[in-house]
Scaffold this active site. Structure first.
Site, PDB file in Angstrom:
ATOM      1  N   LEU C 106     -12.763  72.714  28.217  1.00 20.92           N
ATOM      2  CA  LEU C 106     -13.891  72.346  29.070  1.00 20.92           C
ATOM      3  C   LEU C 106     -14.107  73.344  30.206  1.00 20.92           C
ATOM      4  O   LEU C 106     -13.156  73.781  30.841  1.00 20.92           O
ATOM      5  CB  LEU C 106     -13.663  70.942  29.656  1.00 20.92           C
ATOM      6  CG  LEU C 106     -13.356  69.824  28.661  1.00 20.92           C
ATOM      7  CD1 LEU C 106     -13.455  68.477  29.352  1.00 20.92           C
ATOM      8  CD2 LEU C 106     -14.265  69.881  27.451  1.00 20.92           C
ATOM      9  N   ASN C 175      -2.955  70.139  28.144  1.00 22.81           N
ATOM     10  CA  ASN C 175      -2.230  70.363  29.396  1.00 22.81           C
ATOM     11  C   ASN C 175      -2.949  69.814  30.624  1.00 22.81           C
ATOM     12  O   ASN C 175      -2.698  70.245  31.748  1.00 22.81           O
ATOM     13  CB  ASN C 175      -1.981  71.863  29.562  1.00 22.81           C
ATOM     14  CG  ASN C 175      -3.293  72.642  29.659  1.00 22.81           C
ATOM     15  OD1 ASN C 175      -4.268  72.260  29.025  1.00 22.81           O
ATOM     16  ND2 ASN C 175      -3.308  73.706  30.450  1.00 22.81           N
TER      17      ASN C 175
END
Lengths: 300, 300, 300
Positions: C106, C175
């Site tokens: 993103l 993550n």
């Protein structure tokens, strides 16, 4: 009995324990290690809290095998609640002060020859232990420095991470069926979440106790280290986990566990009734008696 | 047809089979091995029951490849019901009397060129086979002494434990898509419960047939042994499982499988309709014809 | 903005994009490779479609790191819809034209300092990307020729098969928590479907980025090959998958993924609200700013 009665209520324990006072910790030095003792004179759990690291260590010290008696569970839940409420406490390590054993699990004496009321009270405390630990906002690490059958295995699986002593004489597993009893659905759910459906199906049916190396292979524990390094490795692990921002880790943990927790929360009373009607059966009481006699002989 | 009709009812088969009489076993000696034969003269399944051990062995003996025809499935379900009702029978081993094959799975001749009614009746029998085996109170072990594609793999996965002959020419898997057909949701659920979601997703889409060593690696079978030791090893396994108290093992097994079983039980009729409308499609019938012609050529 | 607005609707994008015209491919030769370009002059995705094989290759070419901006996602969804509607296109390979990175996930600039409306529009596009890819009728293969953190890992997991370059400097994983943000439930569900519950729990909490060999070991990717063979191996894989009859493979894929897809489909609006209220918090915006500054320094 006041402590036990408190477990019957949904509201927190601490609010009802004004006689316990505050946490009794003094912010003198960041390296100060404060030891908690509950008001009880015969503490079954010793909590060391290091304010400099934000990590508490729970030492289970209930001879001979850290059985989960009603008193033990009550003390455990109170300790958990204290730690959870302390913003400075971010990580928790659970370990044993007894030689060769992490915990032998549920205390059979709380289920053998006891009234249905007592059995129900006991089971509610077992539920509470699991609920508090599985939903803890803290990073929780099991430092498994001895054997960990049945409820001991449950406690370990309920933590975020498991480090076990690499001693082939130790074992871990949900071995309830070997005693003629049955792990309830939330023990099962916790195991499925840990090792998957198939391994759970086979090991729950057979009541398998795994050696540390087998446990590592199936994912029942995460890491094996020499016995004298279990606690130091646990401390290093907590430090690694605490490097992650608390709020992100906590939301993630809740997302992973919420469904499993809600399943018990929404059926606690039925689960207690189910346990009581099972455990008070003549045939089950007979199984427990035979098991207790076997234990006596082994020790005698 | 009476047997087949019985499958339409929810109540037990045996109650409707008074002509079959009782089990016909005589309690003369604990080592006596009694062979059952159903009233049918051309038995597709031979059941050896050893009263001294409480273990029955089902030998599938329907040449050439133990296909699950409607007759085969009916006989299987009746045998299961007999064994299940016999308190003395606690364990079941399923194996093949045919060379090189455990079972080739569903008999395509029951789905090709048949009426919707026949297809529906057949599918109900397939469901019944799975329901009876997956929910069995007995310890069930698959002694996989040959290839086990499609329905054969399903039967194996539906047992408690799987031992396969370590012969690289044998294979096992749900290969339905390779034939242009689709494993239904409860085949899928059984596989997910056995090898997990990801392995199921990939192997169901590709219709993968695994060698014994691959099958062991992904957990589709539990143990590999030389071909001539499959049955003896199965017997040893059953013995190990029977050391666990029946009631505790059975409750645990039910807890692990109930949700998956309920899913089919609550939608059997829709699942049958779904199967019938799929299998009677022209395109699917064409796929089946091509497959049958390919089989003919291979054998010719 | 018309393209973006289209994402708000449930109906297809193409129906609203008459100005884009038809696919612009000419059926001249079965070996003809047609390159698509969207009407946009600055294409972030290049699609090569080989009509002879029925396989399209999507090259992500949005410097520097193929971040999923709103424009990128919109173009991705339009490309997916075009390919999905083309009966001749049966397989899709997704890979990167940028060096060292598959996708960084993103685009933080779409979430930092933006209005709630913009954040909501962006999140809807992220949902749409996942929905289109996870439910695709095509065989989808991720040719992971570089690092693939966060949303890049999600895109890879959403495909049917994952081939990664065996370069230890590359990493892959969700993550998010390391940045102080949280992967939403459908990222989590996709990961659980890929690597199971326990591995997801631990890696989502720690925000673990795995090396290719670690990723292979936990099942996060399916195959490792030298960097220059990623695309050819992906092509071979697609060919293998396309040997399975489309209808059987598609029904099976839908059966495996429908429940997970329905979960988001039935709660898209709530998921958007949840994201917007989380990401617009001061504390989270601060985390994002710190992360962006860290990135600037690293590049500077």
């Amino acid at each position: 009995m006041a402590l036990r009665a408190a477990l019957r209520n949904k509201c927190g324990l601490l609010s009802q324990l004004s006689s316990c006072g505050s946490h009794g910790r003094v912010c003198v030095s960041p390296v100060l290690v404060t030891q908690w003792r509950n008001s009880s004179t015969s503490s079954k759990i010793k909590v060391d809290f290091d304010q400099s690291t934000g990590v508490a260590v729970m030492h289970m010290q209930s001879p001979p095998v850290n059985s989960f008696s009603l008193d033990f569970l009550t003390e455990f839940c109170i300790s958990m609640e204290k730690l959870e409420m302390d913003k400075g406490c971010r990580g928790l390590i659970i370990t044993s002060s007894q030689p060769k054993v992490f915990s032998a699990g549920l205390d059979i004496l709380e289920m053998y020859g006891k009234s249905p009321e007592h059995c129900g009270e006991f089971w509610k405390a077992v539920q509470e232990m699991w609920l508090k630990l599985y939903s803890s906002n803290m990073v929780t690490v099991a430092a498994i420095n001895g054997s960990s059958p049945a409820g001991g295995c449950l406690m370990a699986m309920t933590c975020d991470y498991r480090i076990m002593a690499d001693n082939p004489r130790f074992s871990i597993g949900l071995n309830e069926t070997q005693l003629g009893i049955v792990a309830p659905f939330w023990f099962k759910d916790t195991m499925v979440n840990t090792v998957g459906h198939r391994t759970t199906e086979i090991s729950l049916q057979l009541g398998t106790l795994y050696s540390p190396s087998e446990a590592l292979k199936i994912g029942l524990v995460d890491q094996l280290v020499p016995e004298d390094q279990v606690l130091t490795t646990a401390t290093q692990s907590v430090t690694k986990w605490l490097a992650i921002p608390d709020h992100a880790r906590q939301i993630t943990k809740s997302m992973m566990r919420k469904q499993t927790i809600d399943k018990l929360t929404s059926s606690r009373e039925a689960d207690i009734q189910n346990f009581v009607s099972f455990i008070t059966k003549d045939s089950i009481q007979k199984s427990l008696r035979m098991y207790l006699e076997m234990l006596k002989k082994r020790r005698g």
